[in-house]
Design an enzyme around this catalytic site. Structure first.
Site, PDB file in Angstrom:
ATOM      1  N   ASP A  88      72.246 -41.889  27.633  1.00 52.79           N
ATOM      2  CA  ASP A  88      73.349 -41.582  28.546  1.00 52.79           C
ATOM      3  C   ASP A  88      73.691 -42.739  29.477  1.00 52.79           C
ATOM      4  O   ASP A  88      74.866 -42.967  29.787  1.00 52.79           O
ATOM      5  CB  ASP A  88      73.080 -40.303  29.336  1.00 52.79           C
ATOM      6  CG  ASP A  88      71.755 -40.291  30.090  1.00 52.79           C
ATOM      7  OD1 ASP A  88      71.076 -41.334  30.159  1.00 52.79           O
ATOM      8  OD2 ASP A  88      71.396 -39.219  30.630  1.00 52.79           O
ATOM      9  N   MET A 127      67.984 -38.849  28.374  1.00 55.20           N
ATOM     10  CA  MET A 127      66.938 -39.748  27.899  1.00 55.20           C
ATOM     11  C   MET A 127      65.543 -39.131  28.038  1.00 55.20           C
ATOM     12  O   MET A 127      65.341 -38.174  28.765  1.00 55.20           O
ATOM     13  CB  MET A 127      66.994 -41.065  28.675  1.00 55.20           C
ATOM     14  CG  MET A 127      68.295 -41.831  28.512  1.00 55.20           C
ATOM     15  SD  MET A 127      68.325 -43.377  29.447  1.00 55.20           S
ATOM     16  CE  MET A 127      67.109 -44.344  28.524  1.00 55.20           C
ATOM     17  N   HIS A 128      64.596 -39.722  27.297  1.00 52.34           N
ATOM     18  CA  HIS A 128      63.145 -39.547  27.458  1.00 52.34           C
ATOM     19  C   HIS A 128      62.578 -38.267  26.885  1.00 52.34           C
ATOM     20  O   HIS A 128      61.365 -38.174  26.667  1.00 52.34           O
ATOM     21  CB  HIS A 128      62.736 -39.631  28.933  1.00 52.34           C
ATOM     22  CG  HIS A 128      63.326 -40.785  29.684  1.00 52.34           C
ATOM     23  ND1 HIS A 128      63.237 -42.090  29.235  1.00 52.34           N
ATOM     24  CD2 HIS A 128      64.024 -40.838  30.849  1.00 52.34           C
ATOM     25  CE1 HIS A 128      63.833 -42.887  30.097  1.00 52.34           C
ATOM     26  NE2 HIS A 128      64.335 -42.155  31.081  1.00 52.34           N
TER      27      HIS A 128
END
Length: 515
Positions: free
Chosen positions: A265, A110-111
């Site tokens: 995830d 992520m991110h």
């Protein structure tokens, strides 16, 4: 220097497993499904049949660059090379053909900020979730009144803060940005030629209103950022595209294979654990650690010490607490002890009593999120004495990480979330000793799945639902997700001891945080 190392293919004999649930084979046939998990340190591929029996799986490992202290970057070309290598290894097993793959889908770290120009060329290395350079930008957004920031506190490494950092420090690159996406979405673009994302991954950008399930127009206008650089959002089980002719040549996949959107995830590992309903929660110890509660509403946390993300559709959410260094803390300790193996650690600490001889470890090696949201905090051992041995320190690390995750559980419970079923995953669930420590600390029984790759399993399930092989996630989870028969049951006496130890841990943690 980025290093890409070959993974190892594990091939399994195909066998029938009676799950007491059966598909309509008139609509299915002998199909295979593929789940791909793009992580920070590895890319994994799993292939299974429609009953969830694994045919092959492989992993390609790699590293991230740290050009300066606190930086964490990866070149997305490395992900593409890892995916190609993994697919070629999987197909080399000869247990199935590329044409038998009905669909594939993704779970993604992520991110991360993937920045591209008008031709979809990557403009700079991807700034990862564990990157801490954007602390000034994160501070600027703290306590702003916009919807996206009410549900998710501003923290370093989130895509929006990384984007603001690039605008301030690399204006030439920023001026060329036409498209921004998340890591897994870049691989989907390479496979299918289409660019989109899903609600769960969009939630982790800080630019997405998770309650209204849309990009936060007011926030982006306030920041002077063009909303059109962000991708179109889809449910994670929605079709995203199909494998192009060029991608088929490069990967060995069949042209036209369905590519399903996939998700972040944390959401995908929850699906891979069969946790999709309120009352179910997962606790994961990977490099970092997360406690993830399923929720029927988008929960606001007045202290802004948790994250609320969209889950598998517009009417489902997760509330998550996170600790920055979980399995990574044990890896750090093992490497500090001349490469002590995890197996050695497990065997050494079995004879150490709960409480580690009075030693307490605060696992803030890289700052902490829940409950302090402070990237500047640092770790410490307390209570060292002349009788302290390596085994005491090792057990204290496991206990400290478990206490930190217990912090996450308590914060989520204080928001009104209930846990009726807790499922453990990640490296912490593979250690019998650490799994028991967790159960004893939480005072809750822990279920575990038969597979160790829950994120890949979640992606595989999304591929099955998105391609019409299953009618719903519920049906797919009943068929694909299989639990170990024996749960890890907490011991009442040890839980009592750990309640006292947790009280001491909290005092030290609060002191480190200046509370």
């Amino acid at each position: 220097m980025i290093v890409l190392k070959a993974g190892i293919v594990k091939t399994y004999c195909m066998k029938s497993i009676d799950n007491n649930v059966h598909l309509d084979h008139n609509n299915s046939g002998d199909y295979m499904l593929m789940g791909i998990d793009l992580g920070t340190s590895s890319l994994k591929v799993m292939v299974a049949d429609e009953q969830g029996t694994i045919a092959a799986q492989t992993a390609q490992t790699y590293q991230f660059d740290q050009p300066f202290p606190g930086y964490a970057e990866q070149n997305p070309a490395m992900w593409w090379e890892a995916l190609k290598s993994a697919l070629h290894e999987v197909f080399s097993t000869d247990t199935f053909s590329a044409s038998s793959i009905r669909a594939l889908s993704f779970s993604g770290q992520m991110h991360g900020a993937v920045l591209m120009d008008k031709n979809y060329s990557v403009l700079r290395p991807v700034i990862l979730h564990c990157d801490a350079r954007s602390s000034d930008q994160a501070d600027t957004l703290k306590n702003q009144p916009y919807a996206a920031l009410r549900y998710n506190p501003s923290y370093t490494g989130f895509l929006l803060n990384s984007l603001l950092w690039v605008r301030e420090h690399e204006p030439g690159i920023f001026s060329r940005i036409r498209y921004v996406c998340l890591p897994k979405d870049y691989l989907k673009l390479k496979l299918s030629g289409t660019l989109n994302t899903d609600y769960s991954d969009a939630s982790g950008t800080l630019a997405f209103d998770v309650a209204q399930v849309q990009w936060d127009k007011e926030l982006l206008t306030f920041l002077g950022i063009d909303e059109t650089i962000f991708p179109h959002c889809l449910p994670l089980t929605a079709p995203s595209g199909t494998v192009t002719k060029q991608a088929a040549v490069e990967t060995g996949l069949a042209e036209g294979t369905a590519v399903i959107t996939g998700g972040a995830d944390q959401v995908m590992q929850a699906i891979g654990n069969g946790a999709i309903h309120p009352g179910q929660a997962t606790v994961n110890i990977g490099s970092s650690g997360q406690v993830c509660f399923q929720s029927a509403t988008a929960l606001l946390n007045p202290t802004r010490s948790t994250n609320t993300f969209c889950a598998y559709n517009k009417n489902a959410w997760i509330t998550m607490g996170a600790t920055m260094t979980a399995g990574l803390a044990l890896k750090w300790f093992a490497q500090s002890c001349s490469g002590l193996s995890y197996r050695d650690i497990d065997s050494q600490i079995e004879d150490v009593e709960p409480g580690s001889g009075g030693v307490v470890f605060i696992p803030y090696l890289n700052g902490e999120r829940t409950p302090f949201m402070n990237p500047h905090l640092r770790a410490a051992f307390f209570g060292l004495n002349l009788r302290t041995a390596t085994a005491h320190l090792a057990r204290a690390v496991m206990e400290g990480v478990s206490f930190s995750l217990y912090d996450c559980i308590k914060v989520c419970e204080n928001l009104g979330l209930k846990v009726h079923e807790l499922i453990a995953s990640g490296g912490g669930a593979r250690s019998r000793v650490w799994l028991q420590i967790q159960a004893d600390v939480y005072g809750l029984p822990l279920k575990t799945t038969q597979t160790e790759e829950q994120a890949c399993t979640g992606a595989l399930i999304a591929a099955g639902v998105g391609s019409g092989l299953f009618t719903s996630l519920e049906e797919a989870c009943k068929i694909i997700v299989k639990y170990k028969e024996k749960q890890c049951i907490p011991d009442g006496t040890r839980h009592g001891i750990y309640r006292e130890c947790y009280s001491v841990y909290k005092q030290y943690a609060m002191a480190i945080a200046g509370k």
